[in-house]
Scaffold this motif. Structure first.
Motif, PDB file in Angstrom:
ATOM      1  N   GLY A 101       9.077 -26.982  -1.529  1.00 59.51           N
ATOM      2  CA  GLY A 101       9.067 -27.299  -2.947  1.00 59.51           C
ATOM      3  C   GLY A 101       7.710 -27.229  -3.628  1.00 59.51           C
ATOM      4  O   GLY A 101       7.645 -27.275  -4.845  1.00 59.51           O
ATOM      5  N   PHE A 102       6.624 -27.097  -2.867  1.00 54.22           N
ATOM      6  CA  PHE A 102       5.293 -27.114  -3.486  1.00 54.22           C
ATOM      7  C   PHE A 102       5.090 -25.918  -4.408  1.00 54.22           C
ATOM      8  O   PHE A 102       4.710 -26.083  -5.566  1.00 54.22           O
ATOM      9  N   ALA A 103       5.326 -24.715  -3.924  1.00 49.65           N
ATOM     10  CA  ALA A 103       5.102 -23.519  -4.747  1.00 49.65           C
ATOM     11  C   ALA A 103       6.004 -23.527  -5.975  1.00 49.65           C
ATOM     12  O   ALA A 103       5.569 -23.171  -7.071  1.00 49.65           O
TER      13      ALA A 103
ATOM     14  N   ASN B 192      10.788 -32.717   0.736  1.00 54.52           N
ATOM     15  CA  ASN B 192      10.930 -31.634  -0.236  1.00 54.52           C
ATOM     16  C   ASN B 192      10.321 -32.112  -1.547  1.00 54.52           C
ATOM     17  O   ASN B 192      10.890 -32.956  -2.224  1.00 54.52           O
ATOM     18  N   LEU B 193       9.163 -31.571  -1.894  1.00 49.98           N
ATOM     19  CA  LEU B 193       8.432 -32.051  -3.072  1.00 49.98           C
ATOM     20  C   LEU B 193       9.168 -31.788  -4.376  1.00 49.98           C
ATOM     21  O   LEU B 193       8.980 -32.518  -5.351  1.00 49.98           O
TER      22      LEU B 193
ATOM     23  N   ALA C 160       3.157 -38.289   4.550  1.00 45.30           N
ATOM     24  CA  ALA C 160       4.598 -38.523   4.436  1.00 45.30           C
ATOM     25  C   ALA C 160       5.214 -37.600   3.399  1.00 45.30           C
ATOM     26  O   ALA C 160       6.284 -37.015   3.620  1.00 45.30           O
ATOM     27  N   ALA C 161       4.560 -37.448   2.267  1.00 41.04           N
ATOM     28  CA  ALA C 161       5.093 -36.590   1.198  1.00 41.04           C
ATOM     29  C   ALA C 161       5.172 -35.135   1.651  1.00 41.04           C
ATOM     30  O   ALA C 161       6.121 -34.426   1.303  1.00 41.04           O
ATOM     31  N   LEU C 162       4.193 -34.702   2.443  1.00 44.04           N
ATOM     32  CA  LEU C 162       4.187 -33.315   2.916  1.00 44.04           C
ATOM     33  C   LEU C 162       5.363 -33.016   3.833  1.00 44.04           C
ATOM     34  O   LEU C 162       5.723 -31.852   4.036  1.00 44.04           O
ATOM     35  N   GLN C 163       6.000 -34.040   4.363  1.00 44.50           N
ATOM     36  CA  GLN C 163       7.157 -33.860   5.234  1.00 44.50           C
ATOM     37  C   GLN C 163       8.469 -33.823   4.453  1.00 44.50           C
ATOM     38  O   GLN C 163       9.523 -33.584   5.030  1.00 44.50           O
TER      39      GLN C 163
END
Length: 191
Positions: free
Chosen positions: A103-105, A30-31, A25-28
């Motif tokens: 948003g991960f990077a 914007n982190l 769910a989190a991967l879907q």
């Protein structure tokens, strides 16, 4: 029954949670801006239910890092191949996996506590490739720093906009140039 992306939720009894479901769910999302409250709402569960599985946003980011690093290593590591091909494959695997998670990077290039276990495995794979180029362990480690800062910085800039401000900048050209300049070597003195 309501379908939210790949996560299925229903009215009434909340769905069974798992760390895998929470990470999916989190991967879907914007982190960079994701809150635990937003994630719980997205999953259709109470905040308390979510916190029983994941204690904090930092722990969630650690789980996400483990998942993404595992994906990169499963695609990118080719033991016994030319070190440049290994670095090239790892960089492309990073690019493809990390770009899919908004948003991960950007989060990873900011100061924070990294998931030591996940990133140590990743770091070791990169350093191993550089050591196969013939440099000593110190220069292999310096090459790792140059590589990770450069590639993560590029991906983070792309997250800011699809074309680095309309310049037509290409990752393939960037990566080819980066790899040609690696591995690191002791600096020359310029007068």
């Amino acid at each position: 029954m309501k379908m939210t992306g790949e996560i299925q939720t229903t009215r009434g009894r909340p769905p069974r949670l798992s760390r895998e479901l929470i990470v999916a769910a989190a991967l879907q999302r914007n982190l960079e801006s994701l809150t635990m409250r937003e994630l719980a709402d997205y999953l259709g569960v109470s905040h308390g239910a979510l916190y029983r599985w994941v204690e904090s946003r930092d722990e969630l980011l650690h789980l996400i890092s483990e998942t993404l690093v595992e994906r990169v290593l499963s695609v990118g590591v080719l033991d016994g191949t030319d070190w440049r091909k290994r670095i090239y494959r790892l960089a492309w695997a990073m690019y493809n996996e990390f770009r899919q998670v908004r948003g991960f990077a950007t989060l990873m290039v900011r100061p924070h506590r990294h998931n030591a276990q996940a990133f140590t495995r990743f770091r070791d794979a990169i350093i191993d490739a550089f050591e196969h180029s013939g440099v000593n362990s110190s220069m292999a480690e310096q090459s790792w720093y140059i590589f990770i800062i450069s590639v993560m910085g590029w991906i983070s800039m792309e997250e800011s906009g699809p074309d680095l401000g309309g310049t037509g900048a290409r990752f393939d050209v960037f990566l080819g140039t980066l790899i040609k300049g690696l591995p690191a070597s002791e600096p020359e003195e310029y007068v």
